[in-house]
Design an enzyme around this catalytic site. Structure first.
Site, PDB file in Angstrom:
ATOM      1  CE  LYS A  65      -2.390  -0.929   3.772  1.00  0.00           C
ATOM      2  NZ  LYS A  65      -1.807  -2.243   4.141  1.00  0.00           N
ATOM      3  NE  ARG A 106      -4.287  -0.863   9.684  1.00  0.00           N
ATOM      4  CZ  ARG A 106      -3.219  -0.218   9.212  1.00  0.00           C
ATOM      5  NH1 ARG A 106      -3.318   1.011   8.816  1.00  0.00           N
ATOM      6  NH2 ARG A 106      -2.070  -0.845   9.129  1.00  0.00           N
ATOM      7  NE  ARG A 136       7.354  -2.451   6.155  1.00  0.00           N
ATOM      8  CZ  ARG A 136       6.028  -2.277   6.165  1.00  0.00           C
ATOM      9  NH1 ARG A 136       5.399  -1.938   5.058  1.00  0.00           N
ATOM     10  NH2 ARG A 136       5.351  -2.478   7.268  1.00  0.00           N
ATOM     11  NE  ARG A 186       5.964   0.059  10.119  1.00  0.00           N
ATOM     12  CZ  ARG A 186       4.797   0.090   9.494  1.00  0.00           C
ATOM     13  NH1 ARG A 186       4.698   0.643   8.299  1.00  0.00           N
ATOM     14  NH2 ARG A 186       3.719  -0.414  10.043  1.00  0.00           N
ATOM     15  NE  ARG A 242       1.920  -4.290  11.282  1.00  0.00           N
ATOM     16  CZ  ARG A 242       2.975  -4.205  10.473  1.00  0.00           C
ATOM     17  NH1 ARG A 242       4.114  -4.762  10.808  1.00  0.00           N
ATOM     18  NH2 ARG A 242       2.871  -3.565   9.345  1.00  0.00           N
TER      19      ARG A 242
HETATM   20  P1  AMP Z   1       0.680   1.229   8.853  1.00  0.00           P
HETATM   21  O1  AMP Z   1       1.862   2.109   8.648  1.00  0.00           O
HETATM   22  O2  AMP Z   1      -0.479   1.615   7.986  1.00  0.00           O
HETATM   23  O3  AMP Z   1       1.001  -0.240   8.765  1.00  0.00           O
HETATM   24  O4  AMP Z   1       0.194   1.484  10.369  1.00  0.00           O
HETATM   25  C1  AMP Z   1       1.031   1.200  11.463  1.00  0.00           C
HETATM   26  C2  AMP Z   1       0.214   1.118  12.739  1.00  0.00           C
HETATM   27  O5  AMP Z   1      -0.428   2.370  12.977  1.00  0.00           O
HETATM   28  C3  AMP Z   1      -0.900   0.097  12.740  1.00  0.00           C
HETATM   29  O6  AMP Z   1      -0.463  -1.216  13.061  1.00  0.00           O
HETATM   30  C4  AMP Z   1      -1.821   0.687  13.801  1.00  0.00           C
HETATM   31  O7  AMP Z   1      -1.303   0.459  15.105  1.00  0.00           O
HETATM   32  C5  AMP Z   1      -1.724   2.179  13.518  1.00  0.00           C
HETATM   33  N1  AMP Z   1      -2.715   2.608  12.504  1.00  0.00           N
HETATM   34  C6  AMP Z   1      -2.463   3.142  11.274  1.00  0.00           C
HETATM   35  N2  AMP Z   1      -3.603   3.414  10.622  1.00  0.00           N
HETATM   36  C7  AMP Z   1      -4.612   3.032  11.456  1.00  0.00           C
HETATM   37  C8  AMP Z   1      -6.024   3.010  11.355  1.00  0.00           C
HETATM   38  N3  AMP Z   1      -6.659   3.452  10.233  1.00  0.00           N
HETATM   39  N4  AMP Z   1      -6.728   2.544  12.407  1.00  0.00           N
HETATM   40  C9  AMP Z   1      -6.125   2.116  13.520  1.00  0.00           C
HETATM   41  N5  AMP Z   1      -4.800   2.066  13.683  1.00  0.00           N
HETATM   42  C10 AMP Z   1      -4.032   2.522  12.667  1.00  0.00           C
END
Ligand code: AMP
Length: 223
Positions: free
Chosen positions: A18, A93, A132, A167, A178
């Site tokens: 993404k 999400r 990653r 990360r 996750r």
């Molecule tokens: P990402 O970079 O999109 O993988 O997001 C990393 C982390 O941020 C996720 O595992 C969640 O803990 C939090 N996060 C990001 N976007 C959301 C969302 N839309 N709803 C809830 N938690 C989020």
């Protein structure tokens, strides 16, 4: 006459691509790339109140509460640079977030959005996430198997000398969590958008350029 709006949501498991695809698509369409994960990581790094509230959830691989992320998205989408469209990466999400996004779009009198679901095999997802590495300088996304990528090393981009890092939620326990969270809370969005006729599936297997071409064709094919 201005171009029609390009209001795009990218769906897919963690590691489906993404972030990479959102960057490429936002450049192509000249609309902002909005990643709630990036916004939250920025808040954690800056030590803000939002960051303090979000940090524990993120490190465990859990979702941050809906109210917090909905407020972030609502504020960001109302900004002027989103008027011709946006590429949302990592939001919504949950079904509650998708409903809130629908309300925001109605309030702002926006055109319908299109949800692009990037599909990737689970083995490949685990391989991508565990390998990653990100650059603190250019924010590039790399893989430990790529040439010139080493732990503790520098960005492989010749124009950047940023430091590479992993990360904290790309470690095995957090990856497992996750993926479970994705299956339980985010996968239902595929039906949610499918039932509303707003979904296209694009294979996320293969090289980034090839996938980007398919994503662009899917988005341009609409409206
Ligand atoms: P990402 O970079 O999109 O993988 O997001 C990393 C982390 O941020 C996720 O595992 C969640 O803990 C939090 N996060 C990001 N976007 C959301 C969302 N839309 N709803 C809830 N938690 C989020």
């Amino acid at each position: 006459m201005p171009d029609r709006e390009h209001n795009v949501v990218l769906l897919g498991a963690p590691g489906a691509g993404k972030g990479t695809q959102a960057k490429m698509l936002s450049n192509e369409l000249t609309v902002p790339h909005i990643s709630t994960g990036d916004i939250l990581r920025g808040a954690v790094a800056a030590g803000t109140e939002l960051g303090a509230q979000a940090r524990g959830y993120m490190d465990r691989g859990e979702l941050v509460p809906d109210e917090l992320v909905i407020a972030i998205a609502r504020e960001r989408l109302a900004q002027r640079d989103c008027a011709q469209g946006f590429v949302l990466d990592g939001f919504p999400r949950t079904v509650a977030q998708a409903e809130a996004l629908g309300e925001v779009m109605d309030e702002l009198e926006r055109d319908p959005l299109i949800a692009v679901n990037l599909t990737v095999d689970e083995d490949e997802i685990v391989r991508r996430l565990s390998g990653r590495r990100l650059c603190r300088g250019c924010e590039g996304i790399f893989h430990i198997d790529d040439e010139g990528v080493e732990d503790g090393g520098e960005c492989p981009d010749p124009d950047c000398d940023g430091e590479l890092y992993q990360r904290s939620d790309d470690r095995p326990e957090a990856i497992r969590e996750r993926l479970q969270v994705y299956r339980r809370q985010t996968q239902p969005l595929i039906d949610y958008y499918g039932e509303r006729g707003l979904l296209v599936n694009v294979s996320g297997m293969g090289g980034p350029e090839e996938i980007a071409a398919a994503v662009l064709a899917a988005v341009r094919g609409r409206g």
